[in-house]
Design a protein around this motif. Structure first.
Motif, mmCIF file in Angstrom:
data_model
loop_
_atom_site.group_PDB
_atom_site.id
_atom_site.type_symbol
_atom_site.label_atom_id
_atom_site.label_comp_id
_atom_site.label_asym_id
_atom_site.label_seq_id
_atom_site.Cartn_x
_atom_site.Cartn_y
_atom_site.Cartn_z
ATOM 1 N N MET A 24 -34.329 -12.692 35.887
ATOM 2 C CA MET A 24 -33.430 -13.299 36.887
ATOM 3 C C MET A 24 -32.862 -12.205 37.786
ATOM 4 S SD MET A 24 -33.019 -16.645 36.518
ATOM 5 C CE MET A 24 -31.351 -17.041 37.027
ATOM 6 N N ALA A 25 -33.005 -12.396 39.040
ATOM 7 C CA ALA A 25 -32.408 -11.430 39.973
ATOM 8 C C ALA A 25 -30.896 -11.623 39.963
ATOM 9 C CB ALA A 25 -32.956 -11.661 41.371
ATOM 10 N N ALA A 26 -30.199 -10.518 39.866
ATOM 11 C CA ALA A 26 -28.730 -10.604 39.859
ATOM 12 C C ALA A 26 -28.242 -11.066 41.227
ATOM 13 C CB ALA A 26 -28.140 -9.233 39.529
ATOM 14 N N LEU A 27 -27.236 -11.918 41.217
ATOM 15 C CA LEU A 27 -26.654 -12.369 42.479
ATOM 16 C C LEU A 27 -25.840 -11.237 43.084
ATOM 17 C CD1 LEU A 27 -25.428 -15.963 41.551
ATOM 18 C CD2 LEU A 27 -27.301 -15.352 43.070
ATOM 19 N N VAL A 28 -26.113 -10.933 44.318
ATOM 20 C CA VAL A 28 -25.367 -9.875 45.000
ATOM 21 C C VAL A 28 -24.288 -10.533 45.844
ATOM 22 C CG1 VAL A 28 -25.493 -7.964 46.640
ATOM 23 C CG2 VAL A 28 -27.396 -8.399 45.081
ATOM 24 N N GLN A 29 -23.045 -10.216 45.525
ATOM 25 C CA GLN A 29 -21.942 -10.803 46.283
ATOM 26 C C GLN A 29 -21.797 -10.063 47.615
ATOM 27 O OE1 GLN A 29 -18.276 -10.933 44.163
ATOM 28 N NE2 GLN A 29 -17.356 -12.421 45.518
ATOM 29 N N GLU A 30 -21.755 -10.848 48.681
ATOM 30 C CA GLU A 30 -21.631 -10.231 49.997
ATOM 31 C C GLU A 30 -20.255 -9.588 50.150
ATOM 32 O OE1 GLU A 30 -22.165 -11.542 54.638
ATOM 33 O OE2 GLU A 30 -22.980 -12.846 53.090
ATOM 34 N N GLN A 31 -20.269 -8.371 50.637
ATOM 35 C CA GLN A 31 -19.004 -7.662 50.814
ATOM 36 C C GLN A 31 -18.208 -8.287 51.962
ATOM 37 O OE1 GLN A 31 -17.734 -4.960 48.955
ATOM 38 N NE2 GLN A 31 -19.376 -5.670 47.644
ATOM 39 N N PRO A 32 -16.882 -8.449 51.793
ATOM 40 C CA PRO A 32 -16.091 -8.990 52.900
ATOM 41 C C PRO A 32 -16.098 -8.010 54.073
ATOM 42 C CG PRO A 32 -14.651 -8.197 51.130
ATOM 43 C CD PRO A 32 -16.051 -8.145 50.613
ATOM 44 N N LEU A 33 -16.090 -8.560 55.260
ATOM 45 C CA LEU A 33 -16.083 -7.740 56.464
ATOM 46 C C LEU A 33 -14.658 -7.255 56.714
ATOM 47 C CD1 LEU A 33 -17.611 -6.770 59.036
ATOM 48 C CD2 LEU A 33 -16.930 -8.930 60.089
ATOM 49 N N VAL A 34 -14.467 -5.963 56.706
ATOM 50 C CA VAL A 34 -13.140 -5.410 56.950
ATOM 51 C C VAL A 34 -13.246 -4.273 57.963
ATOM 52 C CG1 VAL A 34 -11.131 -4.234 55.965
ATOM 53 C CG2 VAL A 34 -12.312 -5.986 54.632
#
Length: 277
Positions: free
Chosen positions: A1-11
């Motif tokens: 299973m490919a790990a879910l990559v959480q999108e970094q918040p835009l700051v």
């Protein structure tokens, strides 16, 4: 299973530099041939930025997001200053960055001003259509002043710099939207002018708000590229308003009955790209 990559918040990080606040005079240097109607579309847009009388959603309500950036109360009040017409292409039809700075200097060297160079559709500018549609910067000689440049892409790369009013060069070939003022090139210029003006007041001297390297920063609007309405995704500008008479797409009302399509702007209070509709 490919790990879910959480999108970094835009700051966009604040780098403790000066922002442009208060009254900011915008001097215009028109390079090449523009019709009076084309000039009025752009001047009306600039005058709409601080016009509370326009019905909502308005250009002025879009601009108010800039007041959420630190460094002083209220969003900058932009006032159209001097206008210079160079219809004879005094520097030729192929310009480098140094030419843009030279032309911008015609607007003077006032610290509370932005000198904007607008190049006509038959003028090539270094980097134009390849990696930029407009830009802004500052010059310290003889005194520090902010400047910006935007080109008319109508004949050179409308699919890049006037999207979504033209088929995109890359990606999904969604049908183009109808330009609100009937001029693909100039309506595209308004989108890019909005982007560089927001970048100029929030990051005028390369030490304001941005993300990434200072040489290629993501700024107030360029951090939200391609987003014009809710539900936007790559290749789709999002849900915007449609003029029932002309079929034109827009998301902001301006002065003199004008309508414009304006890009999303990053909101520092929510850390999200904010759209008008």
């Amino acid at each position: 299973m490919a790990a879910l990559v959480q999108e970094q918040p835009l700051v966009l990080k604040y780098h403790n530099g000066a922002l442009l606040k208060g009254t900011v005079t915008v001097n215009l240097i028109w390079y090449g041939k523009f019709t009076p109607i084309q000039r009025s579309i752009i001047v009306d847009f600039l005058q709409s930025l601080n016009s509370p009388k326009s019905q909502n959603p308005s250009v002025a309500s879009w601009w108010k997001t800039t007041e959420k950036y630190k460094g002083g109360a209220g969003s900058p009040t932009l006032v159209v200053g001097k206008q210079y017409l160079d219809e004879n292409y005094s520097l030729g039809k192929s310009l480098k960055n140094s030419h843009i700075v030279y032309l911008a200097a015609k607007g003077g060297h006032l610290s509370g001003a932005v000198n904007v160079v607008l190049t006509a559709k038959d003028v090539a500018v270094n980097g134009f259509c390849m990696n930029r549609c407009g830009s802004h910067g500052s010059n310290r000689v003889p005194a520090r002043f902010a400047y910006a440049w935007v080109g008319n892409s109508e004949t050179q790369c409308p699919g890049y710099c006037a999207w979504p009013f033209h088929q995109p060069i890359y990606g999904p070939q969604t049908p183009p939207l109808v330009a609100p003022n009937g001029d693909v090139g100039v309506d595209g210029m308004v989108i890019n002018l909005a982007a560089v003006l927001a970048g100029t007041v929030t990051n005028p001297f390369n030490n304001g708000y941005f993300q990434g390297p200072p040489t290629a920063p993501l700024e107030a609007v360029t951090a939200c590229t391609g987003v014009f309405g809710s539900g936007a995704y790559p290749g789709y500008a999002g849900s915007v308003l449609t003029d029932k008479t002309t079929g034109a797409s827009y998301n902001a009302h301006g002065v003199n009955g004008r309508k414009y399509l304006l890009p999303a702007m990053w909101d520092p209070q929510t850390s999200q790209c904010s759209t008008l509709v």
